[in-house]
Design an enzyme around this catalytic site. Structure first.
Site, PDB file in Angstrom:
ATOM      1  N   LYS A 119       0.852  -1.190   0.000  1.00 51.03           N
ATOM      2  CA  LYS A 119       0.000   0.000   0.000  1.00 51.03           C
ATOM      3  C   LYS A 119       0.891   1.244   0.000  1.00 51.03           C
ATOM      4  CE  LYS A 119      -1.360   2.645   3.073  1.00 51.03           C
ATOM      5  NZ  LYS A 119      -1.194   3.912   2.283  1.00 51.03           N
ATOM      6  N   GLU A 171       9.804   1.677  10.695  1.00 52.06           N
ATOM      7  CA  GLU A 171      10.707   2.822  10.531  1.00 52.06           C
ATOM      8  C   GLU A 171       9.850   4.055  10.756  1.00 52.06           C
ATOM      9  OE1 GLU A 171      12.151   6.004   9.391  1.00 52.06           O
ATOM     10  OE2 GLU A 171      12.046   5.273   7.325  1.00 52.06           O
ATOM     11  N   CYS A 184      12.605  11.639   7.140  1.00 57.30           N
ATOM     12  CA  CYS A 184      12.691  11.236   8.542  1.00 57.30           C
ATOM     13  C   CYS A 184      14.102  11.410   9.079  1.00 57.30           C
ATOM     14  CB  CYS A 184      12.222   9.797   8.715  1.00 57.30           C
ATOM     15  SG  CYS A 184      13.038   8.631   7.610  1.00 57.30           S
ATOM     16  N   GLU A 224       9.039  16.891  15.426  1.00 62.82           N
ATOM     17  CA  GLU A 224       9.565  16.780  14.066  1.00 62.82           C
ATOM     18  C   GLU A 224       8.914  17.839  13.171  1.00 62.82           C
ATOM     19  OE1 GLU A 224      10.684  13.148  11.010  1.00 62.82           O
ATOM     20  OE2 GLU A 224       8.865  12.982  12.210  1.00 62.82           O
TER      21      GLU A 224
END
Length: 465
Positions: free
Chosen positions: A159, A235, A269, A367
């Site tokens: 996906k 992750e 990331c 973040e």
């Protein structure tokens, strides 16, 4: 299989609709598992050499199709041409690396300590693997998961992110051209991510989940995976520190900072999120860094001279602007900012350098995932390590120091899965990619990436007499 409905994909650089894609349902998710399970027996029995040759062919085809894939990434993700082309080249390397790993046998043979038997240890494919990839690297995140899964002998259901399904569709077709049999790779683009992925996690035939995305979503998937004890690789989020010591080569540090912070407009990331610069060099570093930031060309990907493109959505742009406003309201100041052209119509955020930022500020703790660089000043190595390790995340970190032993000592004390020492890039197919703490579980790339799609089995063989 065509779904009954479709969803639209837009160009974040202009907001224009560029494609309509079949919108997969829970039923489509189940059909994908049907196909993957049916194909698994033949695929796992395929020799490692045959699987390797298919992956090598996929590597070659990606380079043959680099222009087409680059354009797709530019259109649906908004990356400038150089970034998009670099991603395709990087993504292809996972096919090459795991083609090579597929034919490197692993295992052990030895005598049992008490004698009388011999132990053989081997690794077997885990089975049908569910792969969930993000929008920020629509090619590389697909190949980084698909390549080791196929090399190990697994079949997959995939996906991609709803924002960027076109690149994944192109790679799936490319794999068929490379010789991957029907049913081995099954793609389900969808706007119902939760429904499709939960369907897979509830299906007893799915034995692996590999997810790249936010930590909150990762926690939900781990909870669901725990109900059936599904093998999981995660992750997740990052909050990478970028440390510049008083003896660092400032020109090298600025070059590394530009790469670590602004690659893909900060939407990575591994992007540097928190800059910690020694008080003795902070003014000089900021001036050099800021001058380079102010010189960026911000434009849609269609502008071949663009260096910084849009963020992925209007919602993302608003969130980043609010984070900057909150930091300024809390005492930070805008030291440098790229001027934005007045005729931009997409989702753009001006690359920004902030000074006088508190280490406790929200923009430091959370973040950013955008082109904003907040700078915190420090005075001692002990102080900066306290700041660096205060985050719940631990994916990547960057350290620039003149004394390599000092840099390595700092790196050994940093709580992160990957540390760039005097360089602003940590990703490599030959290296184990992954984090600690709330940044995830498992590793991608290197030999570790292949083992993530296997289960260890051992045979105890009678050796008496």
């Amino acid at each position: 299989m065509a779904a009954d409905s479709t969803f639209e994909v837009d160009d974040p650089g202009t907001g224009a609709i560029v494609a309509a894609v079949s919108d997969g349902t829970r039923a489509d998710a189940t059909a994908a598992v049907d196909a993957a399970r049916q194909a698994w027996a033949e695929w796992r029995a395929t020799t490692p050499r045959a699987r390797s040759e298919i992956l090598h062919r996929a590597f070659e085809l990606m380079h043959d199709d680099i222009d087409v894939l680059t354009e797709l990434i530019m259109i649906e993700n908004g990356k400038p041409e150089a970034d998009a082309r670099g991603e395709v080249s990087y993504a292809a390397k996972f096919f090459r690396w795991f083609a090579e790993e597929a034919v490197r046998p692993g295992g052990e043979f030895g005598e049992a300590p008490g004698g009388g038997s011999r132990t053989v240890v081997t690794h077997r494919p885990v089975g049908v693997a569910a792969l969930v990839t993000p929008w920020n690297f629509p090619a590389a995140m697909v190949t980084r998961k698909v390549a080791p899964a196929l090399a190990a002998g697994c079949t997959v259901v995939l996906k991609p992110a709803a924002e960027t399904p076109l690149t994944a569709l192109a790679i799936t077709r490319l794999l068929a051209r490379a010789g991957v049999p029907d049913g081995v790779v099954n793609l389900v683009p969808t706007t119902d991510a939760a429904g499709v992925v939960s369907t897979w996690l509830q299906d007893v035939r799915v034995r692996k989940i590999s997810f790249t995305g936010s930590t909150p979503v990762g926690r939900i998937l781990l909870q669901q995976a725990s109900e059936r004890i599904v093998n999981s690789s995660m992750e997740l989020g990052g909050n990478a520190p970028f440390v510049v010591t008083d003896d660092a080569d400032l020109d090298a540090a600025v070059e590394g900072a530009l790469l670590a912070k602004f690659r893909n407009g900060g939407q990575a990331c591994t992007a540097a999120n928190r800059f910690f610069v020694h008080e003795a060099v902070v003014d000089d570093f900021t001036a050099k860094f800021g001058a380079a930031v102010e010189a960026f060309r911000v434009a849609p990907a269609a502008d071949r001279g663009a260096q910084i493109g849009p963020v992925i959505s209007k919602r993302a742009a608003v969130r980043i602007e609010e984070a900057v406003a909150d930091a300024v309201a809390s005492g930070a100041r805008v030291a440098h900012r790229t001027p934005l052209p007045s005729d931009l119509s997409g989702y753009f955020v001006a690359p920004t350098v902030l000074r006088d930022v508190s280490p406790d500020a929200s923009i430091i703790q959370e973040e950013i995932f955008g082109p904003v660089a907040p700078i915190v000043t420090f005075s001692t190595d002990e102080e900066v390590l306290d700041h660096v390790n205060s985050s719940e995340y631990g994916l990547a970190a960057y350290i620039f120091a003149g004394d390599l032993r000092r840099a390595f000592k700092l790196a050994e004390s940093v709580e992160a899965g990957m540390v760039g020492i005097n360089r602003g890039l940590v990703s490599d197919p030959a290296a184990p990619f992954g984090g600690v703490k709330q940044s995830g579980l498992g590793r991608e790339g290197a030999r570790d990436g292949l083992l993530e799609f296997t289960e260890t089995q051992y045979y105890s063989i009678d050796w008496s007499g």
